[in-house]
Design an enzyme around this catalytic site. Structure first.
Site, PDB file in Angstrom:
ATOM      1  N   HIS A  77       0.824  -1.202   0.000  1.00 16.76           N
ATOM      2  CA  HIS A  77       0.000   0.000   0.000  1.00 16.76           C
ATOM      3  C   HIS A  77       0.863   1.259   0.000  1.00 16.76           C
ATOM      4  O   HIS A  77       1.993   1.262   0.501  1.00 16.76           O
ATOM      5  CB  HIS A  77      -0.933   0.004   1.204  1.00 16.76           C
TER       6      HIS A  77
ATOM      7  N   CYS B 201      -3.287  -0.380   7.341  1.00 16.51           N
ATOM      8  CA  CYS B 201      -2.501   0.859   7.301  1.00 16.51           C
ATOM      9  C   CYS B 201      -2.826   1.752   8.491  1.00 16.51           C
ATOM     10  O   CYS B 201      -1.934   2.394   9.056  1.00 16.51           O
ATOM     11  CB  CYS B 201      -2.736   1.588   5.990  1.00 16.51           C
TER      12      CYS B 201
ATOM     13  N   GLU C 136       0.592   3.989   1.725  1.00 12.42           N
ATOM     14  CA  GLU C 136       0.939   4.436   3.073  1.00 12.42           C
ATOM     15  C   GLU C 136       2.101   3.610   3.628  1.00 12.42           C
ATOM     16  O   GLU C 136       3.011   4.139   4.268  1.00 12.42           O
ATOM     17  CB  GLU C 136      -0.261   4.291   4.023  1.00 12.42           C
TER      18      GLU C 136
ATOM     19  N   CYS D  78      -6.762   1.716   4.776  1.00 12.24           N
ATOM     20  CA  CYS D  78      -7.442   0.498   5.206  1.00 12.24           C
ATOM     21  C   CYS D  78      -7.104   0.253   6.679  1.00 12.24           C
ATOM     22  O   CYS D  78      -6.287   0.968   7.270  1.00 12.24           O
ATOM     23  CB  CYS D  78      -6.997  -0.690   4.348  1.00 12.24           C
TER      24      CYS D  78
END
Length: 151
Positions: free
Chosen positions: A79, A110, A81, A107
């Site tokens: 991801h 994260c 992040e 999400c």
């Protein structure tokens, strides 16, 4: 005297996050993220396959017919992040107290990382179908702002 139509800081950094997202190799969602502290851009990240392995456009969940949002263990992408956090760690940059600007709402995975990294604020533009992450961030005292497009 004329006035300049200048974006505020949230708009400015969200525009940069949108540019970062263009580097994504994900076939489903191009996500860009960056950490900012004291008006200084610290690190960036976009979602995509780990360095050195085939990109999502070559092999992966979208090509294998896996429904979006399911079977995360089959997803090749790290991801955005997470990649921004990794870049901070690799380069010795403290993100404690920083603001995350991200094109998409984090999400739950994260969100947990952001909480433990002691991020103070999250600004995002596109929502995620699961609001569990927002509840976790609120419980941890992380300020969350959804940035709407400028009119």
């Amino acid at each position: 005297m004329s006035t300049i139509d200048r974006p505020n800081l949230d708009e400015y950094f969200m525009e940069i996050a949108s540019v970062v997202a263009k580097r994504s190799t994900c076939l489903r969602n191009q996500v860009g993220a960056l950490f900012v502290k004291n008006k200084r851009l610290l690190t960036t990240g976009y979602n995509g396959a780990p360095a050195g392995i085939q990109h999502c456009d070559e092999v992966g969940c979208a090509r294998e017919g896996v429904a979006s949002g399911t079977r995360h263990e089959l997803c090749r992408a790290v991801h955005a992040e997470q990649n921004a956090i990794i870049q901070a760690a690799l380069h010795g940059v403290s993100i404690e107290g920083a603001t995350l600007y991200c094109t998409h709402q984090p999400c739950i995975l994260c969100a947990k990382m952001l909480i433990n990294a002691k991020i103070s604020r999250v600004v995002y533009s596109q929502s995620y179908p699961d609001d569990t992450a927002l509840r976790f961030l609120a419980q941890a005292g992380v300020e969350v702002t959804r940035q709407t497009e400028r009119v």
